[in-house]
Design an enzyme around this catalytic site. Structure first.
Site, PDB file in Angstrom:
ATOM      1  N   THR A  89      -4.892   5.359  -1.516  1.00  0.00           N
ATOM      2  CA  THR A  89      -6.290   5.130  -1.899  1.00  0.00           C
ATOM      3  C   THR A  89      -7.196   6.214  -1.314  1.00  0.00           C
ATOM      4  OG1 THR A  89      -5.889   2.765  -2.016  1.00  0.00           O
ATOM      5  CG2 THR A  89      -8.188   3.452  -1.756  1.00  0.00           C
ATOM      6  N   GLN A 196       3.615   6.431  -7.155  1.00  0.00           N
ATOM      7  CA  GLN A 196       4.823   5.726  -7.630  1.00  0.00           C
ATOM      8  C   GLN A 196       6.006   6.672  -7.850  1.00  0.00           C
ATOM      9  OE1 GLN A 196       5.289   2.491  -7.691  1.00  0.00           O
ATOM     10  NE2 GLN A 196       3.176   1.894  -7.255  1.00  0.00           N
ATOM     11  N   SER A 216       2.015   8.320  -0.876  1.00  0.00           N
ATOM     12  CA  SER A 216       1.800   7.220   0.069  1.00  0.00           C
ATOM     13  C   SER A 216       3.123   6.819   0.715  1.00  0.00           C
ATOM     14  CB  SER A 216       1.188   6.028  -0.684  1.00  0.00           C
ATOM     15  OG  SER A 216       0.991   4.946   0.181  1.00  0.00           O
ATOM     16  N   HIS A 218       4.097   3.796   2.184  1.00  0.00           N
ATOM     17  CA  HIS A 218       4.716   2.453   2.136  1.00  0.00           C
ATOM     18  C   HIS A 218       5.461   2.163   0.836  1.00  0.00           C
ATOM     19  CE1 HIS A 218       1.496   0.032  -0.117  1.00  0.00           C
ATOM     20  NE2 HIS A 218       0.948   1.207   0.006  1.00  0.00           N
ATOM     21  N   THR A 254      -8.933  10.166  15.015  1.00  0.00           N
ATOM     22  CA  THR A 254      -7.680  10.380  15.758  1.00  0.00           C
ATOM     23  C   THR A 254      -6.491  10.044  14.873  1.00  0.00           C
ATOM     24  OG1 THR A 254      -8.823   9.842  17.799  1.00  0.00           O
ATOM     25  CG2 THR A 254      -6.408   9.737  17.855  1.00  0.00           C
ATOM     26  N   CYS A 340      -3.133  -4.855  -6.475  1.00  0.00           N
ATOM     27  CA  CYS A 340      -4.593  -4.934  -6.394  1.00  0.00           C
ATOM     28  C   CYS A 340      -5.165  -5.773  -7.519  1.00  0.00           C
ATOM     29  CB  CYS A 340      -5.220  -3.555  -6.496  1.00  0.00           C
ATOM     30  SG  CYS A 340      -4.469  -2.395  -5.423  1.00  0.00           S
TER      31      CYS A 340
HETATM   32  N1  PLP Z   1      -2.087   4.913  -6.716  1.00  0.00           N
HETATM   33  C1  PLP Z   1      -1.066   4.226  -7.258  1.00  0.00           C
HETATM   34  C2  PLP Z   1      -0.479   4.673  -8.554  1.00  0.00           C
HETATM   35  C3  PLP Z   1      -0.570   3.085  -6.623  1.00  0.00           C
HETATM   36  O1  PLP Z   1       0.427   2.388  -7.173  1.00  0.00           O
HETATM   37  C4  PLP Z   1      -1.154   2.692  -5.387  1.00  0.00           C
HETATM   38  C5  PLP Z   1      -0.702   1.461  -4.706  1.00  0.00           C
HETATM   39  O2  PLP Z   1      -0.157   0.568  -5.298  1.00  0.00           O
HETATM   40  C6  PLP Z   1      -2.205   3.455  -4.864  1.00  0.00           C
HETATM   41  C7  PLP Z   1      -2.644   4.564  -5.551  1.00  0.00           C
HETATM   42  C8  PLP Z   1      -2.848   3.105  -3.556  1.00  0.00           C
HETATM   43  O3  PLP Z   1      -1.988   3.469  -2.513  1.00  0.00           O
HETATM   44  P1  PLP Z   1      -2.159   2.800  -1.043  1.00  0.00           P
HETATM   45  O4  PLP Z   1      -1.685   1.401  -1.177  1.00  0.00           O
HETATM   46  O5  PLP Z   1      -1.291   3.637  -0.168  1.00  0.00           O
HETATM   47  O6  PLP Z   1      -3.584   2.906  -0.700  1.00  0.00           O
END
Ligand code: PLP
Length: 397
Positions: A89, A196, A216, A218, A254, A340
């Site tokens: 994000t 993804q 990302s 996770h 930090t 989300c």
């Molecule tokens: N962009 C995509 C395509 C995602 O699938 C996600 C999370 O599901 C994000 C952005 C947001 O990533 P994060 O959860 O690391 O903020």
């Protein structure tokens, strides 16, 4: 004998039932054991602030440097082109808002498409409020936009194109190489949200001509709350978070040394085993498709060439949330859309934009796989679907 048989059955059933069958890996993934160990080790033993001038600070800085080199090597860029952030994000926000803040004098037109993640769409919505002209391209029935469509919308005032690599709900893969080739990168930057796709396929930012790339941790068995943004050398971005000037002034605060190192640990494992994990996950996805293929009123919403880790399916006649909770009661975890979105009742804007009608939209389930899933789990999931879906379809008719 009978007693033994009953006990065996009960035991097997309990074993299966006690299993947590986690098929929501596009929402987040189980961290590798090595990642958890690394994070704990650093938090226990190397908690210095990388900005501190003493030995503990230097150790923490060295850890960051190594992690930056690792992440850079996974996308084929140089370490100084990698900026650590709090996740996908924030990377999307910095790429879109920060880039536009720095470059708006050259033009105020920007292009994206309608099925992007909210982290991208909401960034563009903010830009609209601040006087930018935002073009939201339509996707076709396969959930993608063509390079011709992007090209026909480019003009002298366009400073940014942001198109995702793969969609988080359907796995639709966008033709980034073709889109990149129609852009004059001296005038207009290409940002790609690869949250993804990263860790599923190799992404070479130089070969693809990507100017900014969001990834990302996770989603690849690393910790939550950490990610990175690749920014090609020469691309100007204004920081959104100011203060101590960390991350070369682009992202003050930090550094989250333990998580960044956990991210790098995950990336190392993920890319080392990429071929075998790809084959394994593809096999699981195909097994599920095969297993549900004879079921009545089941439609696959993911396009044929979708990312192998995501399968979006409609069990027409059964509301998504109902099936989600029935599956949950059997120990199977799936999603109705992106994490989300899934708390909101209206059906997915991603499917809606692909032209999927309400009957399919209201009954869509996203299965997303990881290397931790097994064939046994998929077979159990197929059995549950075959048993429960016809019952629910009858009740809800
Ligand atoms: N962009 C995509 C395509 C995602 O699938 C996600 C999370 O599901 C994000 C952005 C947001 O990533 P994060 O959860 O690391 O903020």
């Amino acid at each position: 004998m009978l007693f033994v048989k009953v006990c065996n059955f009960t035991l097997q059933f309990a074993e299966v039932f006690d299993m947590e069958i986690y098929l929501d890996n596009s929402a987040t993934t189980r961290p590798y054991t090595e990642v958890v160990d690394t994070v704990c080790d650093i938090m226990n033993n190397c908690y210095g602030n990388p900005s501190s001038l003493h030995r503990m600070g230097k150790s923490a800085e060295d850890i960051l440097t190594n992690a930056r080199e690792t992440i850079a090597s996974t996308v084929f860029c140089t370490p100084d082109e990698i900026y650590f952030t709090s996740g996908g994000t924030e990377s999307d926000n910095i790429a879109i808002l920060g880039y536009c803040l720095a470059n708006h004098k050259r033009g105020k037109k920007v292009i994206t498409q309608k099925t992007e993640h909210k982290a991208v769409l909401e960034s563009f919505s903010l830009l609209e409020k601040h006087g930018f002209e935002v073009v939201y391209l339509d996707v076709d029935e396969n959930g993608i936009v063509s390079s011709e469509k992007v090209k026909s919308n480019l003009d002298d005032k366009t400073i940014l194109v942001s198109i995702m690599a793969a969609n988080n709900e359907t796995g639709a893969i966008f033709p980034i190489d073709e889109i990149s080739s129609v852009i004059d990168h001296t005038k207009c930057a290409l940002h790609v949200d690869a949250v993804q796709l990263y860790g599923k396929e190799k992404i070479n930012v130089k070969r693809l001509g990507i100017d900014m790339l969001t990834i990302s941790s996770h989603k690849i068995h690393g910790p939550n709350g950490v990610g990175a943004l690749f920014v090609r050398k020469g691309v100007r971005i204004e920081p959104l978070c100011v203060g101590g000037g960390q991350e070369k002034g682009l992202r003050s605060g930090t550094e989250n040394v333990a998580s960044v190192c956990g991210f790098a640990t995950a990336a190392k494992i993920k890319f080392k085993n990429l071929d075998s994990s790809t084959a394994h996950i593809k096999g699981l996805r195909d097994r599920l498709i095969q297993g549900i293929s004879g079921m009545q009123n089941v439609v696959i919403n993911s396009p044929d060439n979708a990312l192998y880790s995501i399968l979006n399916v409609s069990f027409v006649g059964v509301r998504s949330e109902v099936l989600l909770h029935v599956l949950e009661s059997k120990g199977i975890y799936v999603s109705t859309g992106s994490a989300c979105n899934s708390k909101k009742s209206k059906f997915s804007y991603v499917l809606e934009n692909m032209g999927v009608g309400a009957d399919r939209g209201d009954s869509a389930i996203r299965f997303s796989f990881s290397e931790f899933n097994t064939e046994q789990e998929i077979d159990y999931c197929i059995d549950v679907l075959k048993k429960e879906v016809p019952i629910l379809q009858k009740i809800m008719r």
